[in-house]
Enzyme design. Structure first.
Site, short mmCIF file in Angstrom:
data_model
loop_
_atom_site.label_atom_id
_atom_site.label_comp_id
_atom_site.label_asym_id
_atom_site.label_seq_id
_atom_site.Cartn_x
_atom_site.Cartn_y
_atom_site.Cartn_z
N GLU B 14 0.87 -1.17 0.00
CA GLU B 14 0.00 0.00 0.00
C GLU B 14 0.90 1.22 0.00
OE1 GLU B 14 -2.46 2.96 0.01
OE2 GLU B 14 -0.84 2.88 1.43
N CYS B 61 -5.90 4.21 5.55
CA CYS B 61 -5.59 3.00 4.80
C CYS B 61 -6.80 2.12 4.57
CB CYS B 61 -4.54 2.20 5.53
SG CYS B 61 -4.08 0.75 4.58
N CYS B 64 -5.59 -1.84 5.67
CA CYS B 64 -5.76 -2.06 7.12
C CYS B 64 -7.09 -1.42 7.54
CB CYS B 64 -4.66 -1.40 7.92
SG CYS B 64 -3.13 -1.05 7.08
N HIS B 68 -7.32 1.59 11.94
CA HIS B 68 -7.29 2.96 12.43
C HIS B 68 -8.65 3.39 12.99
CE1 HIS B 68 -3.20 3.89 11.28
NE2 HIS B 68 -3.43 3.33 10.11
N ARG B 460 -0.25 -5.08 10.68
CA ARG B 460 1.12 -4.70 10.33
C ARG B 460 2.00 -4.33 11.51
NH1 ARG B 460 -2.20 -4.19 6.54
NH2 ARG B 460 -1.60 -4.77 4.43
N SER B 483 4.04 0.97 9.99
CA SER B 483 5.01 1.13 8.90
C SER B 483 5.98 2.28 9.15
CB SER B 483 4.29 1.29 7.56
OG SER B 483 3.66 0.07 7.23
N CYS B 527 2.97 -0.35 4.52
CA CYS B 527 1.75 0.39 4.26
C CYS B 527 2.09 1.87 4.40
CB CYS B 527 0.69 -0.03 5.26
SG CYS B 527 -0.90 0.65 4.81
N CYS B 530 -0.42 4.83 5.50
CA CYS B 530 -0.55 4.90 6.96
C CYS B 530 0.65 5.63 7.56
CB CYS B 530 -0.57 3.50 7.57
SG CYS B 530 -2.09 2.63 7.33
#
Lengths: 314, 548
Positions: B14, B61, B64, B68, B460, B483, B527, B530
């Site tokens: 991503e 994102c 994911c 969040h 992640r 990330s 990602c 993010c």
């Protein structure tokens, strides 16, 4: 006919009966607002074309939720879309090549299919400081879009970001983010939603493949077959609205009774989309069914226009 | 001075990521990881209704998608001081569990498999031998010569069409691909199966969450899906869970075990040193004690020395990021004072939009490997048995966990552990409903001021959201995401970020086709949308969030 027979055999080999397949086509045809006489024609579109229509899919400022939404497609399945129906010549989330190999592929595909490819754009374009906020392979999103989009046969903006700028364009819009149409001054077909229902994307593509043209759109670029009516006008809780039966707190008796969410901030009356009819994930549910107000995600500038989300609209 | 290689874009992730390495003597000598995009969601949140924050930050994102949303809801709940009912906790865990299952399956097959599986080579396979191999290693109900013949024919038709789509211009035939044709064909078949399965797995989210991606059934105080707590909905969820978990156990894990022996050298490549997990999946209101995935930190690979992790020890560095300043700051005290104009990419100076988070001044890997190591270090049975069993089957020492192979295997094992934990949760929910308890929401009122945080662990890795409320509006919002931990650049002390460190020593057979680099980068499941959500670099706003 032989091809068709092979096609159904192939489907059956993967556990999909001819009946199921025609059901897919039926759902899609209905979503597109076409009469049932079109079902066999829709089926033909999927029946192993000799040259699969090329698609170049660009990712800019976005969250990949729109690609993920299309990955959930069951009408047809995503592997059919990728392997048997379309030629996804460039798509950063699924492609095997990276780096130089990926860049070369983009250039080669644009050249090879010049004027013939469908360009799908996901994500907004930064315009402040000449687009310095977003780069791929050293080029800004803006440069890439200016290079690729005008060479496409059609530009489909998938999701509210590429259509209208989306979340990063919300006030104060730090990066000067814009939708593709505004950033480039070109005409696009917009499939907004955060993310949109994949069936509306597939319906638009099928319309193009079937009738050789893009579907009729409204004044903000949305196909009428999907965005022609408001959520409110199609809402199964509408009778509660008419009867003055409202939820005023989550977890209340009224919430349990499935009353209207208007006073909780539902933006259904101002939002054009087919969520109550098409629903999401194989028709499993949609926000109001899950007891949550609509946030108006398929309307331009909804992050500012529709907020605060949990306050009744005036 | 070795050869510099830039891989940009890194695909099958991503977001927009650039990796640069210096190769000398066929191995990576140095590495730089750079986030290439920047949106500004935190500044957009300023002055808005705190209840809207979860819906905004969710859009960090779409891969994911749930994480969040959940993290932000928890931060706001912490700030307004509301305790959610038991049923809401269970439903959130079920949705979170489904997210782990979905994410990990999609990562292994959709995002990383093509690094290990040569799809074109599958054309050379004997379908009958492939069927025998599949019968031997997996319990997949799909199989047999006819099935593999059909898959092979499908690949052949596709390749012969000359329109290779997403498989074009890739690394097929690269010497780093080691699988025999039959294993390639088996894995290619499962790649296609996984594409379909993930759409069903995601339906679990729609059952209690309205839709996927971007669920819409949480509220500050609980969940809104009270009408979905019906026997048919629960049965639908259970059925989808079972189909997914069957795939995990009968296909995903067996595929890892079948492929790993050909890539045992990757048990010594791609490792890092320190590991952090905030932990998640609370099995009661008591945290962190009841977290199914436990909280902890491991330094210098000392698994047995695992310690409780505390958020006070986190700092963020900007020395090598496109921001002004040189101080290492606690995130609650963070300053974002960016350089002006078009950022200049310079690996000797500043080279990324990502900041560099550190724990106790050390870079830490977060994610499935960190969580599995922490749980293993505590001796948590649900994880330890899986880890020991797998090491034994592959005849590998525990040190092989610190690697690209270990990270890839840990992701699969975690999917088993969390998936298995979900069934009792469903039954707990059913038990509550049987007793007539269908409470899903706790009423609350917005305070004039408040501060809150949510510590989470998501597919992640470790994720923290912090919110400060003033006059019922968001004054400050800050999040430190997986990330950023993994893909961040060097810090003030010049210590490499985890991905940078992991790349050192990686063999590169052909600098023009850096397949090996991509393997390790992918194993972290980056990602970037993010990771770079931070603040407007040109407003010169200074953000100060005090320690809670």
């Amino acid at each position: 006919m032989k091809e068709e027979k092979e096609f159904y055999e192939r489907l059956e080999g993967k556990g999909i009966s001819r009946r199921d397949f025609m059901k897919f086509c039926g759902v899609l045809t209905a979503t597109m607002g076409l009469s049932s006489s079109f079902i066999p024609k829709v089926a033909e579109v999927f029946a192993a074309p000799t040259q699969r229509p090329p698609v170049i899919w660009l990712h800019f400022a976005e969250c990949t939720g729109c690609s993920e939404a299309v990955l959930r497609s069951m009408y047809p399945w995503i592997d059919e879309l990728v392997i048997n129906i379309l030629d996804i010549a460039y798509h950063e989330t699924i492609m095997a090549a990276s780096g130089t190999q990926a860049e070369d592929l983009l250039h080669a595909s644009v050249k090879k299919y010049d004027g013939k490819f469908i360009c799908v754009v996901e994500g907004a374009i930064a315009t402040k400081y000449n687009g310095a906020y977003g780069k791929i392979g050293g080029r800004t999103f803006l440069e890439i879009a200016k290079d690729v989009c005008p060479k496409a046969a059609a530009v489909i903006c998938l999701g509210s970001c590429s259509a209208y700028g989306g979340i990063q364009a919300a006030n104060p819009n730090p990066g000067g983010y814009k939708g593709v149409s505004e950033a480039l001054g070109i005409k696009t077909v917009n499939i907004p939603g955060c993310p949109p229902n994949p069936i509306n994307f597939v319906g638009t593509v099928v319309n193009y493949l079937l009738l050789g043209k893009l579907p009729a759109i409204d004044d903000v670029g949305r196909p009428l077959f999907a965005y022609g009516k408001t959520i409110h006008d199609q809402c199964p809780r509408r009778s509660h609205y008419e009867n003055n039966e409202f939820v005023t707190e989550f977890g209340s008796k009224e919430a349990e009774m499935g009353y209207c969410l208007y006073k909780m901030g539902c933006k259904g009356p101002d939002t054009h989309n087919n969520c109550p009819v098409a629903k999401f994930n194989d028709g499993t549910s949609w926000p109001v069914e899950a007891g949550h107000p609509c946030i108006g995600c398929s309307e331009p500038n909804f992050w500012d226009k529709m907020t605060p989300f949990f306050v009744e609209s005036k | 001075m070795g050869t510099r290689i830039i891989v940009d874009p890194i695909t099958r992730i991503e977001g927009h990521l650039r990796i640069e390495v210096e190769v000398e003597g066929g191995k990576v000598k140095d590495a730089w990881s750079s986030g290439q995009m920047f949106r500004g969601i935190e500044i957009i949140l300023k002055g808005r209704d705190p209840r809207d924050a979860p819906l905004f930050t969710q859009r960090s994102c779409g891969v994911c998608t749930y994480t969040h949303y959940l993290a932000s809801i928890r931060a706001v709940e912490n700030a307004v001081g509301v305790q959610i009912p038991d049923n809401a906790r269970i439903i959130r865990n079920l949705l979170h569990g489904a997210q782990f299952q979905h994410d990990h399956i999609v990562h292994f097959y959709g995002l990383s498999a093509l690094d290990w599986v040569d799809v074109v080579n599958a054309l050379k396979a004997d379908p009958q031998k492939t069927a025998a191999l599949a019968d031997n290693v997996s319990n997949d109900f799909k199989g047999g010569t006819v099935y593999f013949k059909e898959v092979q024919q499908r690949i052949k038709t596709f390749v012969d069409s000359g329109q290779l789509g997403p498989f074009a211009n890739a690394y097929w035939g690269h010497p780093a691909y080691k699988l025999p044709p039959e294993a390639n064909l088996m894995a290619a078949a499962h790649y296609i199966e996984a594409l379909r399965l993930q759409a069903k797995t995601a339906r679990m989210h729609a059952v209690f969450g309205a839709k996927n991606p971007h669920l819409q059934s949480l509220a500050v105080g609980g969940v809104t899906c009270v009408n979905d707590l019906t026997p048919d909905r629960i049965a639908e969820f259970l059925y989808l869970w079972k189909e997914t978990q069957d795939f995990v156990k009968n296909v995903y894990v067996p595929d890892i075990l079948a492929v790993a022996p050909f890539y045992k050298d990757w048990g010594g490549i791609g490792g890092t040193t320190n590991f952090l997990a905030w932990g998640d999946l609370p099995e009661s209101a008591k945290e962190p004690e009841s977290l199914f995935s436990p909280r902890g930190v491991i330094m210098n690979r000392d698994i047995k020395g695992v310690k409780m992790a505390v958020p006070d020890k986190v700092t963020e560095h900007v020395t090598r990021s496109w921001y002004k300043g040189n101080d290492a700051r606690h995130p609650y005290n963070g300053e974002t004072n960016p350089i002006e104009g078009d950022p200049k990419y310079d690996t000797a100076d500043k080279y990324s939009w990502l900041k560099a988070p550190r724990y106790d001044d050390q870079p830490c890997e977060v994610g499935p490997l960190a969580r599995v190591l922490v749980a293993y270090g505590y001796g948590k049975k649900e994880y330890a048995d899986l880890v020991n069993g797998t090491l034994q089957k592959l005849n590998l020492p525990a040190t092989a966990l610190f690697s690209t192979l270990g990270r890839t295997a840990a992701r699969a094992l975690e999917t088993v552990a969390i998936g298995d934990a979900m069934e009792p949760w469903i039954m707990e929910l059913v038990g509550n409903l049987k007793k007539g308890n269908n409470k899903t929401y706790t009423p609350w009122t917005m305070p004039k001021t408040g501060k809150g945080c949510g510590l989470n662990d998501v597919a992640r890795g470790s994720l923290g959201h912090w919110v400060e409320i003033e006059d019922g509006k968001i004054k400050n919002y800050q999040y430190v995401v997986p990330s950023t931990w993994n893909l961040g650049p060097r810090c003030k002390a010049g210590k490499l970020g985890p991905v940078e460190e992991s790349l050192i020593g990686t063999p590169v057979a052909d600098p023009k086709n850096p397949l090996e680099i991509i393997r390790t980068v992918h194993s972290f499941d980056p990602c970037i949308a993010c990771a770079v959500h931070v603040i407007d670099p040109h407003s010169n706003e200074v953000y100060k969030v005090r320690v809670l």
